[in-house]
Design a protein around this motif. Structure first.
Motif, PDB file in Angstrom:
ATOM      1  N   UNK A 177      -2.871   4.538 -11.423  1.00 25.81           N
ATOM      2  CA  UNK A 177      -4.562   4.298 -11.179  1.00 25.81           C
ATOM      3  C   UNK A 177      -3.893   5.791 -11.108  1.00 25.81           C
ATOM      4  N   UNK A 178      -3.295   6.836 -11.209  1.00 26.56           N
ATOM      5  CA  UNK A 178      -2.865   8.018 -11.919  1.00 26.56           C
ATOM      6  C   UNK A 178      -2.889   8.441 -12.808  1.00 26.56           C
ATOM      7  N   UNK A 179      -2.659   7.987 -13.862  1.00 27.68           N
ATOM      8  CA  UNK A 179      -2.932   7.581 -15.501  1.00 27.68           C
ATOM      9  C   UNK A 179      -4.583   8.027 -15.589  1.00 27.68           C
ATOM     10  N   UNK A 180      -4.686   7.257 -14.961  1.00 23.74           N
ATOM     11  CA  UNK A 180      -6.923   6.945 -15.195  1.00 23.74           C
ATOM     12  C   UNK A 180      -6.678   7.979 -14.531  1.00 23.74           C
ATOM     13  N   UNK A 201       3.565  -2.684  -7.024  1.00 20.88           N
ATOM     14  CA  UNK A 201       3.508  -1.009  -5.848  1.00 20.88           C
ATOM     15  C   UNK A 201       3.501  -0.004  -6.771  1.00 20.88           C
ATOM     16  N   UNK A 202       4.219   0.303  -7.012  1.00 28.95           N
ATOM     17  CA  UNK A 202       4.651   1.371  -8.320  1.00 28.95           C
ATOM     18  C   UNK A 202       3.830   0.917 -10.029  1.00 28.95           C
ATOM     19  N   UNK A 203       3.584  -0.072 -10.442  1.00 30.18           N
ATOM     20  CA  UNK A 203       3.265  -0.319 -11.246  1.00 30.18           C
ATOM     21  C   UNK A 203       1.470   0.461 -11.414  1.00 30.18           C
ATOM     22  N   UNK A 204       0.992  -0.487  -9.799  1.00 28.40           N
ATOM     23  CA  UNK A 204      -0.424  -0.521  -9.799  1.00 28.40           C
ATOM     24  C   UNK A 204      -0.889   1.433  -9.419  1.00 28.40           C
ATOM     25  N   UNK A 205       0.645   1.883  -8.346  1.00 31.90           N
ATOM     26  CA  UNK A 205       0.060   3.277  -8.402  1.00 31.90           C
ATOM     27  C   UNK A 205       0.351   4.414  -9.863  1.00 31.90           C
ATOM     28  N   UNK A 208       0.541  -1.544   0.014  1.00 25.43           N
ATOM     29  CA  UNK A 208       0.099  -0.134  -0.094  1.00 25.43           C
ATOM     30  C   UNK A 208       0.854   1.465   0.682  1.00 25.43           C
ATOM     31  N   UNK A 209       2.184   1.362   0.870  1.00 23.16           N
ATOM     32  CA  UNK A 209       3.208   2.548   0.375  1.00 23.16           C
ATOM     33  C   UNK A 209       3.428   2.720  -0.477  1.00 23.16           C
ATOM     34  N   UNK A 210       3.743   1.899  -1.575  1.00 21.00           N
ATOM     35  CA  UNK A 210       4.113   1.347  -2.422  1.00 21.00           C
ATOM     36  C   UNK A 210       3.087   2.011  -3.529  1.00 21.00           C
ATOM     37  N   UNK A 211       2.367   1.854  -3.512  1.00 22.88           N
ATOM     38  CA  UNK A 211       1.301   1.941  -4.663  1.00 22.88           C
ATOM     39  C   UNK A 211       0.735   3.444  -4.029  1.00 22.88           C
ATOM     40  N   UNK A 212       0.944   4.375  -3.504  1.00 22.78           N
ATOM     41  CA  UNK A 212       0.515   5.132  -2.326  1.00 22.78           C
ATOM     42  C   UNK A 212       1.463   6.209  -3.167  1.00 22.78           C
TER      43      UNK A 212
END
Length: 285
Positions: A259-262, A252-256, A170-174
């Motif tokens: 989400x940012x792009x979307x 984590x980074x790829x999911x984050x 979660x820390x990496x995603x956010x």
């Protein structure tokens, strides 16, 4: 506030133009020197990024090692480490933005690819150059400070004791979401048009985003938010614990970034709705 222009007695917001979407596969790029120049710029920038930041991390651990005469409050501290990462991103994005776009991070490249800002060919070459640059940067650190490098963990990312895998992920995603969202916002042509009376130096908010995320997540994962940075340190340090946790620093980074792009493209800029409306208009004709 938007900067208005008087046209025919009425005030209208200043116009702006979005660049056309990048083609999914642009093989013509492979025949251009500017493309390879951009790839080289990404390689060198990531090499310098890892060299300076990993040296900072190792230097801090050296100066706080009580067994070696260090002090509890010695060195630059976590604040200094965060400044090193954020400051280097500011410098390197400023230097390379006009050549390669200043990605220096596969997650940023991935987010921009999803938003059709770069082609698949460019995204693949950039990611390869970034990973290779990170490995070489960490290799230089180890070559110059071999004993310190191995003794103090090589600046490698891993999940800290007391934190669950879910917390680290979660820390990496956010954290990556904050970074990539800042990249989209700072480089948005709409912002540049509407706020043209306010100079926007894009590398500055991007560097501050990296700085702030490091302050929050260094105690949890050491802060990845950049798969190339995590890979470079893992390859050169090469310890089992580092590889056991390594997937977190890619997933984590790829999911984050996704989400940012979307969020930016389809929610804030409503690109999806515009594209759907255009499709319906064309179908009705």
């Amino acid at each position: 506030m938007a900067k208005d222009i008087e046209v025919g007695g009425e005030f209208q917001a200043k116009d702006y133009h979005d660049p056309p979407p990048a083609p999914l596969v642009d093989a013509q790029e492979l025949a251009k020197w500017s493309f390879y120049r951009a790839v080289i710029a990404e390689f060198i920038a990531t090499l310098l990024f890892l060299y300076i930041t990993v040296l900072t991390v190792i230097g801090y651990k050296t100066q706080t090692d009580l067994a070696k005469g260090g002090e509890d409050c010695g060195g630059v501290g976590i604040l200094g480490i965060a400044w090193a990462f954020g400051g280097m991103i500011f410098i390197l994005v400023y230097c390379t933005a006009g050549i390669s776009g200043g990605h220096i991070n596969p997650a940023v490249t991935f987010g921009l690819f999803l938003a059709r800002k770069v082609s698949l060919v460019r995204a693949i070459f950039y990611m390869g150059a970034q990973c290779l640059g990170a490995i070489c940067g960490c290799g230089l650190v180890k070559a110059f400070q071999n004993s310190y490098y191995n003794q103090y963990g090589g600046g490698a990312n891993s999940l800290a004791e007391g934190y669950s895998t879910g917390t680290g992920l979660a820390a990496e995603i956010i954290g990556t979401f904050v970074l990539v969202y800042t990249v989209f916002s700072a480089t948005d042509p709409k912002r540049n048009a509407r706020d043209s009376h306010i100079p926007v130096l894009a590398p500055l908010p991007i560097g501050f985003a990296v700085f702030m995320v490091h302050l929050a997540t260094i105690p949890i994962t050491g802060t990845g938010i950049n798969p190339a940075r995590s890979l470079g340190a893992a390859v050169i340090f090469n310890q089992d614990k580092i590889w056991d946790d390594h997937w977190i620093f890619w997933v984590g980074p790829f999911i984050g970034a996704a989400i940012a792009a979307i969020y930016h493209q389809f929610v804030l800029r409503a690109s999806g709705a515009k594209a759907l409306g255009s499709f319906r208009s064309s179908s009705a004709m």
